[in-house]
Design an enzyme around this catalytic site. Structure first.
Site, PDB file in Angstrom:
ATOM      1  N   SER A 206      37.664  32.192  26.862  1.00  0.00           N
ATOM      2  CA  SER A 206      37.651  33.634  27.100  1.00  0.00           C
ATOM      3  C   SER A 206      37.625  34.473  25.826  1.00  0.00           C
ATOM      4  O   SER A 206      37.332  35.656  25.877  1.00  0.00           O
ATOM      5  CB  SER A 206      38.850  34.031  27.952  1.00  0.00           C
ATOM      6  N   HIS A 234      36.875  31.777  34.331  1.00  0.00           N
ATOM      7  CA  HIS A 234      35.916  32.806  33.894  1.00  0.00           C
ATOM      8  C   HIS A 234      34.490  32.467  34.299  1.00  0.00           C
ATOM      9  O   HIS A 234      33.550  33.103  33.815  1.00  0.00           O
ATOM     10  CB  HIS A 234      35.977  32.981  32.371  1.00  0.00           C
ATOM     11  N   LYS A 265      39.888  37.259  39.115  1.00  0.00           N
ATOM     12  CA  LYS A 265      38.822  37.781  38.235  1.00  0.00           C
ATOM     13  C   LYS A 265      37.603  38.134  39.105  1.00  0.00           C
ATOM     14  O   LYS A 265      37.636  39.150  39.788  1.00  0.00           O
ATOM     15  CB  LYS A 265      38.503  36.775  37.134  1.00  0.00           C
TER      16      LYS A 265
END
Ligand SMILES: Cc1ncc(COP(=O)(O)O)c(C=O)c1O
Length: 419
Positions: A206, A234, A265
């Site tokens: 990230s 992610h 997310k």
């Protein structure tokens, strides 16, 4: 406050004094993390200090955090299943909606089963501790874990906990994304009598927005009979043509042994995490995961909305397409303006600035220009590699990205980052 070295016992008052001092030091060293409040909903554009700001700091990759279908699903979930269950899963905290979401996650990722946790942090803690502290009927066993040097804090903590629970577990941090280094370690241990070997990597790192070449990891794991664990927090909903993550992007969808991920997310952005993989492993986790056994079930409206997020992704790949085209548009434009960015394809776009003070000044001045972006500097990234971490979303329109790019150019020139 000076505490005599001989007598280290602190009064409670002294403890508070020292805590205050730590905070002051962090502010003086410019490592203090300030929170800039948002006056309303998360989105491509947010309200800050009574003004709209382009949001470039959120993990809301698909713009689902306030998508009308997600909001409606949460409301329907609230109506049908209520607000909370006041229970852990195994007592009386399992509803149809939890089981449906687990089935949907497994189906989406092309694996047999999945188990929800309150967060991916909890899922990573749970996984390592459960596997390595259970003897599984094998006497005097020893396990080994190979972990990327830059893996997420939750993996690091999970491994730490597991090694406290079982002190015989060996650990190697291989050089970041260096498959040759990983293979050297695997080879060196080939004759060692390990019960289980586990390789673990972030799917996407990230701080860099860089993805792990999961096809190569799958091949190595097979060659050395190791269990491959990928934290795709992610990447789920982000990478791959249909948003199925790094395995899809690398052409090995359904071939990773264990995928951990977050619902916090791309998949609606509220909260919750999961472990997905083969059925015996997930069944075992339901019995042995401590965060699953001793912590509350996922709130029903969140489960309902996360389920809807995956349905949206399955029905219509256009959000993923928009995310990918927004990302290439921003990456190319930032390069054309003259910024140094880390090469890649991910919507995390690190704009490299060098000194921490430049990143701090630039993020502050961009905020004054109505662009919300956060800076990262040492110790989060190496010294001299301070950066702004831009995060692109399908929730951005081209005009939002153009506005952000203009402000970047203006502030970049003012601060001498651009010629
Ligand atoms: C790679 C990775 N794993 C795990 C997490 C934690 O996810 P959650 O917010 O669901 O605990 C994060 C969030 O920052 C992450 O980036």
């Amino acid at each position: 406050m000076n505490i005599a070295s001989k007598n280290k016992k602190l009064s409670v008052k002294q403890l508070y004094g020292l805590l205050e001092q730590e905070i002051e030091n962090a502010k003086a060293n410019k490592t203090f993390k300030y929170e800039v409040p948002i006056e309303g909903k998360q989105g491509g554009v947010v309200q800050v200090a009574n003004k709209p700001h382009v949001m470039l700091a959120s993990n809301n990759y698909l713009g689902l955090a306030n998508h009308p279908r997600i909001v409606q699903a949460a409301k329907d979930g609230l109506e049908k299943y209520g607000f909370g269950m006041a229970s852990v899963r195994f007592l009386c905290g399992t509803q149809n909606i939890h089981l449906a979401l687990e089935r949907k996650i497994a189906e989406f990722l092309g694996v047999e089963d999945a188990i929800l946790h309150s967060s991916c942090f909890a899922a990573n803690d749970a996984f390592f501790t459960a596997i390595f502290s259970s003897d599984l009927g094998v006497k005097e066993y020893r396990d080994v874990i190979y972990s990327d040097q830059l893996n997420h804090a939750s993996i690091i903590d999970g491994i730490r906990l597991a090694r406290i629970a079982n002190k015989t577990t060996d650990f190697h941090a291989y050089k970041h994304s260096d498959l040759a280094d990983l293979e050297r370690l695997l080879q060196a241990n080939q004759q060692a009598d390990y019960r289980t070997s586990v390789i673990v990597t972030d799917g996407v790192f990230s701080m860099e927005g860089e993805y792990a070449t999961i096809d190569k990891f799958v091949a190595l794991a097979k060659k050395y009979d190791a269990l491959l664990v990928v934290d795709d927090s992610h990447a789920t909903g982000v990478l791959g043509k249909t948003g199925r993550g790094t395995p899809e992007h690398c052409g090995v969808h359904g071939q990773v042994d264990v995928i951990t991920g977050t619902l916090g997310k791309a998949l609606g952005g509220a909260a919750g995490g999961f472990i997905a993989g083969k059925k015996p492993l997930i069944d075992f986790m339901r019995q042995k995961s401590r965060p699953y056994t001793f912590s509350n079930t996922l709130p029903p409206p969140i489960a309902a909305a996360a389920l809807e997020a995956i349905c949206i992704l399955e029905e219509d790949p256009s959000l993923v397409e928009k995310l990918h085209s927004n990302t290439s548009y921003f990456r190319q434009a930032a390069l054309d303006i003259g910024f140094k960015i880390l090469d890649g394809i991910h919507p995390i776009v690190p704009v490299m600035l060098g000194e921490a003070s430049t990143a701090q000044d630039m993020s502050q001045q961009l905020l004054d220009e109505d662009v919300y972006v956060r800076g990262l500097w040492y110790p989060v990234v190496p010294k001299g590699e301070a950066r702004l971490r831009v995060q692109i979303s399908a929730g951005h329109e081209k005009k939002d990205l153009d506005k952000a790019l203009q402000s970047f150019e203006k502030v970049g020139k003012k601060l001498g980052v651009l010629a």
